[in-house]
Scaffold this active site. Structure first.
Site, mmCIF file in Angstrom:
data_model
loop_
_atom_site.group_PDB
_atom_site.id
_atom_site.type_symbol
_atom_site.label_atom_id
_atom_site.label_comp_id
_atom_site.label_asym_id
_atom_site.label_seq_id
_atom_site.Cartn_x
_atom_site.Cartn_y
_atom_site.Cartn_z
ATOM 1 N N THR A 15 0.747 -1.177 0.078
ATOM 2 C CA THR A 15 -0.025 0.172 0.232
ATOM 3 C C THR A 15 0.859 1.185 -0.058
ATOM 4 O O THR A 15 2.019 1.162 0.455
ATOM 5 C CB THR A 15 -0.881 -0.002 1.196
ATOM 6 O OG1 THR A 15 -0.277 0.167 2.375
ATOM 7 C CG2 THR A 15 -1.526 -1.181 1.300
ATOM 8 N N GLY A 16 0.392 2.449 -0.364
ATOM 9 C CA GLY A 16 0.945 3.547 -0.436
ATOM 10 C C GLY A 16 2.233 3.735 -1.571
ATOM 11 O O GLY A 16 3.427 3.941 -1.387
ATOM 12 N N ALA A 17 1.850 2.982 -2.461
ATOM 13 C CA ALA A 17 3.115 2.256 -3.612
ATOM 14 C C ALA A 17 3.395 3.513 -4.625
ATOM 15 O O ALA A 17 4.512 3.407 -5.057
ATOM 16 C CB ALA A 17 2.537 1.198 -4.411
ATOM 17 N N SER A 19 4.635 6.781 -3.851
ATOM 18 C CA SER A 19 5.034 7.882 -3.476
ATOM 19 C C SER A 19 6.103 7.737 -2.276
ATOM 20 O O SER A 19 5.924 6.825 -1.643
ATOM 21 C CB SER A 19 4.323 9.034 -2.743
ATOM 22 O OG SER A 19 4.797 10.168 -2.323
ATOM 23 N N GLY A 20 7.382 8.299 -2.160
ATOM 24 C CA GLY A 20 8.275 8.131 -1.230
ATOM 25 C C GLY A 20 8.730 6.737 -1.015
ATOM 26 O O GLY A 20 9.038 5.929 -1.924
ATOM 27 N N GLY A 22 7.143 4.187 -0.359
ATOM 28 C CA GLY A 22 6.404 3.059 -0.882
ATOM 29 C C GLY A 22 6.961 3.010 -2.395
ATOM 30 O O GLY A 22 7.142 1.902 -2.937
ATOM 31 N N TYR A 154 -0.151 13.292 14.360
ATOM 32 C CA TYR A 154 0.835 12.069 13.505
ATOM 33 C C TYR A 154 1.735 11.100 14.397
ATOM 34 O O TYR A 154 1.610 10.056 14.429
ATOM 35 C CB TYR A 154 1.855 12.553 12.545
ATOM 36 C CG TYR A 154 2.716 11.997 11.917
ATOM 37 C CD1 TYR A 154 2.173 11.140 10.714
ATOM 38 C CD2 TYR A 154 3.931 11.329 12.389
ATOM 39 C CE1 TYR A 154 3.161 10.189 10.099
ATOM 40 C CE2 TYR A 154 4.820 10.322 11.649
ATOM 41 C CZ TYR A 154 4.346 9.956 10.420
ATOM 42 O OH TYR A 154 5.088 8.984 9.920
#
Length: 331
Positions: A15-17, A19-20, A22, A154
């Site tokens: 997941t989160g693939a 950007s950054g 990921g 956060y």
């Protein structure tokens, strides 16, 4: 713990693939031969990434929607019949004081950082009970262990994520499940994290406390965890030491953050043109790095290396101690 398949023979859901961390992880795992189920909200970027990588499929989903996440996993199961490793990397951030940040935004952050990761872990456990998943890797933060000024919500979400990860690991073992769960805890990482964060500081932009690590360093830690039963992996010694200092001298650590926290996290450099925060909608651009000026990010972490190779690290420390003892003048 059962032996893990090599990465070249693994099916990995990430997941989160787009950007950054990921994105760096997707490219690293693909380079090592893994088959990838790529999950993110931005369907366009996801399709472009899947076209770039060998043996990768796009499965658009918002991790806050458990049904959509389950459907994304099913896309991979229909293709390859199993998911060896489930990686929870999707995350969002907000800069601002706890009073400044609207409660709806704080709840939305928790929906992604806590509930989104928990959705993934629960789906992976369910797959494990069917013999279809053997490993969970969740990306937390060194702020799991020490809250940071201007990043209260956060930090709170990462504290909660660490707690539920630890609890789930114990409960799986109590239930006799042969499922490995690793929490990755990065420190400062040079990604678009700051440009994608919702910002209430009033500054032109936000930045990482120096000196940040390259996202590839965290990707390497994630890849290592995919084939080993590590409990936690910290990326960066400074954040780890700060957390320890907070336990030994909490008031002094608080004072240091109060004096330096705003200076270390606010910037005169605005986000790049076209960048937007990703709290309520997907980010765009397939970017691994930030736009921050200054020295290049660190390309490796000695502290991470020691965790990856603890026997060698202990041997080196022992040898160093012996050399120091031998060098001491005799009385």
């Amino acid at each position: 713990m059962t032996d893990f398949r090599p990465l070249s023979d693994q099916v990995v859901l990430l997941t989160g693939a787009t950007s950054g961390i990921g994105l760096a992880t997707a490219r690293l795992l693909a380079g090592r031969g893994a088959k990838l189920i790529l999950v993110a909200r931005g369907a366009g970027d996801l399709d472009r990434l899947a076209a770039e990588l060998p043996s990768a499929i796009a499965a658009p989903a918002d991790v806050t929607d458990r049904d959509a996440l389950r459907a994304a996993a099913q896309t991979g199961l229909d293709r390859w019949g199993r998911i060896d490793t489930w990686i929870n990397d999707a995350g969002v951030a907000i800069y601002g004081t706890v009073e400044q940040v609207p409660l709806d935004d704080q709840r939305r952050l928790f929906e992604t950082n806590y509930w989104g990761a928990l959705h993934g872990m629960l789906e992976a456990v369910a797959l494990h009970r069917r013999g279809l998943c053997r490993k969970i890797v969740t990306v937390g933060s060194q702020l799991s262990d020490r809250a940071m000024i201007l990043q209260g919500p956060y930090s709170a979400s990462k504290h909660a994520l660490k707690a539920v990860t630890d609890a789930l690991r114990m409960e799986c073992r109590e239930d006799g499940l042969d499922l490995s769960i690793t929490l990755i805890k990065p420190g400062s990482v040079d990604t678009p994290y700051m440009e994608h964060a919702r910002d209430f500081t009033g500054a032109a932009g936000t930045k990482n406390p120096p000196r940040a690590y390259a996202p590839e360093v965290v990707a390497d830690a994630i890849a290592h965890a995919c084939t080993r039963d590590a409990r936690d992996l910290d990326v960066g010694g400074a954040g780890w030491l700060t957390a320890k200092a907070g336990r030994v001298a909490p008031q002094l650590t608080d004072l240091g953050m109060e004096l330096l926290g705003r200076f270390l996290q606010t910037s005169d450099t605005p986000p790049r043109a076209g960048m937007r925060d990703n709290l309520w909608s997907s980010a765009r651009g397939l970017r691994e790095r930030s736009n921050q000026p200054g020295p290049p990010p660190r390309g490796g972490s000695t502290f991470l290396m020691a965790q990856k190779h603890p026997v060698a690290a202990a041997a080196l420390l022992g040898a160093g101690a012996l050399l120091l003892a031998a060098a001491r003048p005799r009385r």
